[in-house]
Motif scaffolding. Sequence first.
Motif, mmCIF file in Angstrom:
data_model
loop_
_atom_site.group_PDB
_atom_site.id
_atom_site.type_symbol
_atom_site.label_atom_id
_atom_site.label_comp_id
_atom_site.label_asym_id
_atom_site.label_seq_id
_atom_site.Cartn_x
_atom_site.Cartn_y
_atom_site.Cartn_z
ATOM 1 N N ALA A 221 -5.605 1.215 47.353
ATOM 2 C CA ALA A 221 -4.601 0.117 47.998
ATOM 3 C C ALA A 221 -5.007 -1.127 47.103
ATOM 4 O O ALA A 221 -6.339 -1.282 46.769
ATOM 5 C CB ALA A 221 -4.757 -0.212 49.230
ATOM 6 N N THR B 135 -0.335 0.352 45.347
ATOM 7 C CA THR B 135 -1.537 0.870 44.942
ATOM 8 C C THR B 135 -1.772 0.200 43.526
ATOM 9 O O THR B 135 -1.136 -0.491 42.975
ATOM 10 C CB THR B 135 -1.376 2.252 44.540
ATOM 11 O OG1 THR B 135 -0.074 2.582 43.520
ATOM 12 C CG2 THR B 135 -1.156 3.375 45.708
ATOM 13 N N HIS C 151 -2.343 6.012 48.721
ATOM 14 C CA HIS C 151 -1.823 4.952 48.848
ATOM 15 C C HIS C 151 -2.947 3.886 49.637
ATOM 16 O O HIS C 151 -3.137 2.626 49.410
ATOM 17 C CB HIS C 151 -0.611 4.611 49.534
ATOM 18 C CG HIS C 151 0.579 4.921 48.995
ATOM 19 N ND1 HIS C 151 1.119 3.508 48.354
ATOM 20 C CD2 HIS C 151 1.352 5.791 48.109
ATOM 21 C CE1 HIS C 151 2.175 4.080 47.177
ATOM 22 N NE2 HIS C 151 2.265 5.295 47.394
#
Length: 224
Positions: free
Chosen positions: A221, A98, A217
């Motif tokens: 990203a 992340t 996530h």
Amino acid sequence: MKQLLFTIAILAGAWSVSSFGYFWFESLLDVEIGYNEAPFIYGAYYAVWSALVLWIFRPSLITRHGVRFTYEHSIWTVLILTMMAGFLLVILPRLPETSWTRAETPVEFFYANSWYFIPKSIEIVFQQILIAALVFALSDYQLKMSKLSLVTATLFGAFHLTLALAYDNPLYVLRYAIAATLFGAIVPYLILRVRNGFFASYAMHCGYYAVDITLIHHFFAASN
């Protein structure tokens, strides 16, 4: 009515004091994200809280409503632990990295790693005991399931609004409050009507955080 007011008072008090204790420990231990950096200390902290509220509500949960830990419950426990281990050891480490690029500070959960979920899972046990105690206390008044669900949904959602005291991200607070309200509406039916409903409720509670961190996530990203 006295028992119900006692239950609500203990629930609100235990929830509030344990939350303040979480941040007090962060300052004491000089850590930024307690669950990531001191998982066993926080796990023990919430295990003590879980034992304390279970002891307080023992007359209601065990004596009056006959709650017992059975062989079938042990199977549920192993199943849930196995699923959690699979997520933490196999799925979570393989999710995209992340990256936070916005101006405001992200909430702690944004940085949750596998260690984070050890104390979190125990904190959820603590919360589930409080919820079960509330549901059983309300059920003593022979409320219709719809009214019982409305009360638990309102209380559970309202408790999560207190996140605003610790986080300045209104979207985060609102998202969790809405999820808590929906969960509060379902949990009475699970606990009172569904076989092994407490474990189903616990699994659903943990599952929400697993889904949430997975979405985080993917939505945040890091670009390669």
